[in-house]
Design a protein around this motif. Structure first.
Motif: not given
Lengths: 230, 230, 230, 230
Positions: D18-32
């Protein structure tokens, strides 16, 4: 879930005939949240960086009616968002007419920042204060009315979750009707005395800062995402 | 999950009494991300295409304080977003009061681009620099304070994931309290010496470019979407 | 679902060869909804709080063509959103060319508020009315054409849900072709008589306020989120 | 998935530290996607309804450089969105440094409409054309560079899906490196001959209208949402 190969079968497995193409609430919520977020943030484009000068600090402070307009709009939109968020636990599906009623409500949400600003930016101006207060209270009443229309449409189309306790739904219904009635009364009152009308509308709106009643389900509670499996 | 047919049962299967209508974090995140994205992108509307002329290149370059304002705002908002993204792994549910605290934080996020621009657009102007630097550092401190309020509210309402290791939560708590204290100190310092106050606030803010500590769970780690099932 | 360890296997388990990197419809919907929401809300930035004065109420009311422009745009965008929402139940996947066609459609959606405003803001002005009505009807026809292009692309690339009843898809196809033909006819008519062209375009657009036909599936209905598991 | 009760266990079940708190891609995609959507739609606020007059039609048509600026920006942003959408099938998780690189890329996306408009709005003006073309091509090169940085960061942090075929990832890597090199060359060329630099940058950008290669997975293809279960 059970699926049917019969093309004539009801599109929903719970036997509801549907209203156009019925879907869950998620996509309606995403669109609504985007409108909420834009309406919430957009008044900031009205903040214009003042010219530099020896009194720059005063010039920044002199913008306070703009800051107040942003704040007033954000509080009203924020309260509606929190309750719309909450009511996402109340609706189960979204059919055609419920979506149209949602559009009507979102037109009011997109608009509400303007009367907030029209009131806040001239709050110290005796010539404009009465007209802008009346405009603001009328807009709050109209927004409340679109909320009620959305709710009544959702009940009529069967998009309100039918697993909810009937008494709970009735309490909610009464609450929304009374709220709209009070806001309409505040708008009428504002024409007689704008401070009285404004005070009533503010009181009704701020009463929604209290936590809503936790939904009560008769049959089974829907899963709360993020819950323990235990 | 276990479901109850008893309408008097707790709305959450983990026995938490709830706070209004409790839901998972996803919808709060969608609304927050939309506000983040708008606040992030909106300063671009302040870029006005200059008139044509033989010195058009110079005119485009002369807009650099506007570009800087956009950049300053984007970095601060971006850092908050990355940590808000991360803290979405920290919260488990969202109740009424936590949502209200989130609204307060988002009011600050929606606002922060303005002090960034007010500072950047007059950064070369000796008359405006001190006032705008103080304004900017105060806004950074206020934003930090709303973040802390949101965190403290989440702990108080039980929306912080109770599966997290207690020592981990305590370290996070200490970190947020110290950050806010330092930002408030920077704001106070800015009134004495704006370069010192600004430097401290910048240092504290940029320290969040480092990766946060990976969450530690006592009982079970929540699923990371996208992971292998193996 | 069945998964293959064979790197040469089709990327989709249903054997569709795919079109670039194929994904479900959700992410396309999130982007589209954000564009819809911004286009829907953005005309509000054109509302400028008037100067204070003894006739402040009149000044607020005199902005009615701006309110009308917002309303006209919101109704058209709202109707497209409701049907785009609905058509999310019609498409099953999104491939490269379907996404490009979606971008084309969204360029039209992002634009449509401008002709709405150009028409509404000069609706009382005999000099501007004809030109702006033609502009508005042409924009409505162009938007309808991009919708049709998106639909035809989706059929061509196989992104339309193949579980849908063929007769149902054919009815939808006919409906979209006829709609676009009528809107193009309205645009041509507007050059001869703008009230006639506008009336026809309005009639066609408002006909979409009626609920669409509920999708009919031959094999199995996809799950409607929010449904009972029973 | 397998879950561990051991607080010292890796936070991800696939053993990635991991790299800090790892999450899936969904939330990054919503912001992007929200940033993409705002950058895509925002140039429309620059369309100002002209004054009425007997030549109102000419006035509406005379705005064509503004329409062109919107179109230019929308095409570039649209192409990036389609490939970002696609690359969401390429990344599997999002760690801290990948999110920071995403913020950098989104700063470029939020900015790109301005050089597009600065170029389009003075496209007929010989005095401004060279400077604005250079500005536009440099901005395209900078945006391409941030895309490459994001990709390289994702590889370095292990956020790229490790189930992808190594040869496929290498082809993608080569493609992104070559694209950025060509865009930087176009920017340098533009200082010598702006039509040549612009033509090269346009060619490289429009080459992305072709469908990307379908991802190839070595072990197992991830589920495409919307697929048949059969």
């Amino acid at each position: 879930m059970t699926r049917s190969n019969d093309p004539a079968a009801a599109p929903r497995s719970d036997g509801h005939p549907g209203d156009g193409a019925v879907r869950g609430t998620q996509r309606m919520e995403i669109f609504a949240d985007a409108v909420f977020a834009i309406a919430f943030t957009l008044p900031v484009v009205e903040f214009h960086v003042p010219e530099a000068g020896p009194d720059y600090a005063e010039r920044l402070l002199a913008l306070w009616p703009f800051y107040l307009g942003y704040l007033l709009a954000a509080i009203v939109i924020g309260i509606y968002w929190v309750h719309h968020h909450f009511s996402g636990a109340i609706y189960r599906t979204t059919g055609h007419h419920f979506l149209l009623a949602t559009i009507l409500f979102l037109i009011a949400i997109g608009f509400i920042a303007f009367p907030s600003r029209a009131f806040a930016e001239h709050i110290m101006d005796p010539e404009a204060r009465e007209a802008s207060a009346i405009f603001y209270v009328c807009a709050l009443a109209a927004t409340g009315a679109t909320w009620l229309i959305k709710w009544k449409t959702g009940r009529w189309t069967g998009d309100v979750d039918e697993r909810l306790d009937k008494a709970y739904v009735d309490r909610l219904d009464r609450k929304y009707v009374v709220t709209t009635a009070l806001l309409v009364a505040a708008a009428a009152l504002a024409f007689l005395s704008w401070p009285a009308g404004l005070a009533l509308a503010a009181l009704v709106t701020l009463s929604y800062l209290r936590a809503p009643e936790t939904p009560v389900y008769v049959s089974e509670a829907p899963t709360v995402e993020g819950e323990s499996d235990a």
